[in-house]
Motif scaffolding. Structure first.
Motif, mmCIF file in Angstrom:
data_model
loop_
_atom_site.group_PDB
_atom_site.id
_atom_site.type_symbol
_atom_site.label_atom_id
_atom_site.label_comp_id
_atom_site.label_asym_id
_atom_site.label_seq_id
_atom_site.Cartn_x
_atom_site.Cartn_y
_atom_site.Cartn_z
ATOM 1 N N MET A 110 0.832 -1.204 0.000
ATOM 2 C CA MET A 110 0.000 0.000 0.000
ATOM 3 C C MET A 110 0.865 1.252 0.000
ATOM 4 O O MET A 110 0.589 2.222 -0.721
ATOM 5 C CB MET A 110 -0.913 -0.008 1.231
ATOM 6 N N ALA A 111 1.929 1.224 0.799
ATOM 7 C CA ALA A 111 2.792 2.403 0.929
ATOM 8 C C ALA A 111 3.437 2.778 -0.398
ATOM 9 O O ALA A 111 3.451 3.959 -0.784
ATOM 10 C CB ALA A 111 3.865 2.148 1.981
ATOM 11 N N VAL A 112 3.978 1.787 -1.100
ATOM 12 C CA VAL A 112 4.697 2.102 -2.334
ATOM 13 C C VAL A 112 3.734 2.548 -3.435
ATOM 14 O O VAL A 112 4.069 3.377 -4.285
ATOM 15 C CB VAL A 112 5.566 0.904 -2.781
ATOM 16 N N GLU A 113 2.508 2.042 -3.416
ATOM 17 C CA GLU A 113 1.523 2.452 -4.417
ATOM 18 C C GLU A 113 0.959 3.838 -4.147
ATOM 19 O O GLU A 113 0.705 4.614 -5.073
ATOM 20 C CB GLU A 113 0.380 1.426 -4.469
ATOM 21 N N MET A 123 8.168 11.813 6.366
ATOM 22 C CA MET A 123 9.066 11.105 5.448
ATOM 23 C C MET A 123 9.062 9.600 5.705
ATOM 24 O O MET A 123 9.839 8.860 5.105
ATOM 25 C CB MET A 123 10.496 11.669 5.594
ATOM 26 N N VAL A 124 8.164 9.132 6.568
ATOM 27 C CA VAL A 124 8.142 7.727 6.959
ATOM 28 C C VAL A 124 6.936 7.038 6.348
ATOM 29 O O VAL A 124 5.788 7.365 6.662
ATOM 30 C CB VAL A 124 8.101 7.584 8.494
ATOM 31 N N THR A 125 7.174 6.065 5.481
ATOM 32 C CA THR A 125 6.091 5.259 4.934
ATOM 33 C C THR A 125 6.617 3.866 4.607
ATOM 34 O O THR A 125 7.800 3.691 4.315
ATOM 35 C CB THR A 125 5.455 5.917 3.697
ATOM 36 N N GLY A 126 5.739 2.870 4.730
ATOM 37 C CA GLY A 126 6.128 1.483 4.482
ATOM 38 C C GLY A 126 6.904 0.854 5.618
ATOM 39 O O GLY A 126 7.474 -0.225 5.466
ATOM 40 N N VAL A 127 6.909 1.499 6.773
ATOM 41 C CA VAL A 127 7.648 0.997 7.934
ATOM 42 C C VAL A 127 6.737 0.120 8.781
ATOM 43 O O VAL A 127 5.595 0.476 9.054
ATOM 44 C CB VAL A 127 8.184 2.173 8.780
#
Length: 246
Positions: free
Chosen positions: A164-167, A232-236
């Protein structure tokens, strides 16, 4: 007031980790909608915090759609969704877990993430912003024996978070997860099979810091990941586990 001006849905927010997240978000200035199957407990907590309450079954499409409509009506919009509602099966050999229990675990822990995305992501895309936080588990990183299908559901949650994060990142939408170790919540006895001093001691021996996760621990981690401090934090998939997964 790190969440001032933010409008948040918290599923499974009437007790346990969800309650801790709801309390922290309200204290930090967010408008909160607590969504839970336990309407009485949800309403009591909402009244205490000055939040809103709604009866929601996160495994049912219409119920999730209704939850989102309540948020839009009562909060005036949505900035944050915390997918906290979860369940497990009793510890058992993998082949002995009933099909009904398997289906329930995956409906509550996995399908719910799909359903909230189905109804909230279009709104986030339209406004060009939004934050999703999935409450997974250390079980999805370092599985425990006899909880196989629960482990798998939380592993699914971690993988879904990254996908979900990368999309969604190019669209201004962040998606993260937290991986708590077991806490002294209503689900603890179910995880352990039985709640005795001996079983607790054995469980705690696997956590280097030497204690269970608390609702306050989860609230603090969730607050950071859903605040602008984490822009700046996503997909973590953040382990909040006292070293359990080291």
């Amino acid at each position: 007031m790190r969440l001032a001006g933010k409008r948040a849905i918290i599923t499974g927010g009437a007790s346990g980790f969800g309650e801790g997240i709801a309390r922290k978000f309200a204290a930090e200035g967010a408008q909160v909608l607590i969504a839970d199957l336990n309407l009485e407990g949800t309403q009591a907590l909402a009244d205490e915090l000055g939040a809103k309450a709604t009866h929601t079954n996160v495994a049912l499409d219409q119920s999730v759609q209704d939850m989102v409509a309540v948020a839009m009506d009562q909060l005036g919009g949505i900035d944050i969704v915390v997918n906290n509602a979860g369940t497990t099966h009793l510890p058992a050999p993998m082949e002995e877990v009933s099909e009904a229990d398997f289906d329930k675990v995956f409906a509550v822990n996995c399908k719910s993430v799909y359903l909230t995305a189905k109804h909230v992501v279009p709104l986030f895309k339209k406004q060009g912003s939004g934050t999703i936080l999935n409450v997974a588990s250390t079980a999805g990183v370092s599985p425990r024996p006899r909880l196989n299908w629960y482990n798998a559901s939380k592993g699914w949650m971690n993988n879904a978070t990254k996908g979900m994060a990368v999309e969604l990142a190019p669209l201004g939408i962040r998606v993260n997860a937290i991986n708590p170790v077991a806490g002294d919540t209503p689900l603890l006895k179910t995880f352990m099979g039985e709640d005795t001093p001996e079983v607790r001691a054995k469980f705690l021996s696997t956590i280097p810091i030497g204690r269970f996760s608390t609702p306050e621990d989860m609230g603090n981690a969730a607050c950071y990941l859903c605040s602008d401090e984490a822009s700046m934090v996503t997909g973590v998939c953040m382990e909040v586990d006292g070293g359990r997964c080291i």
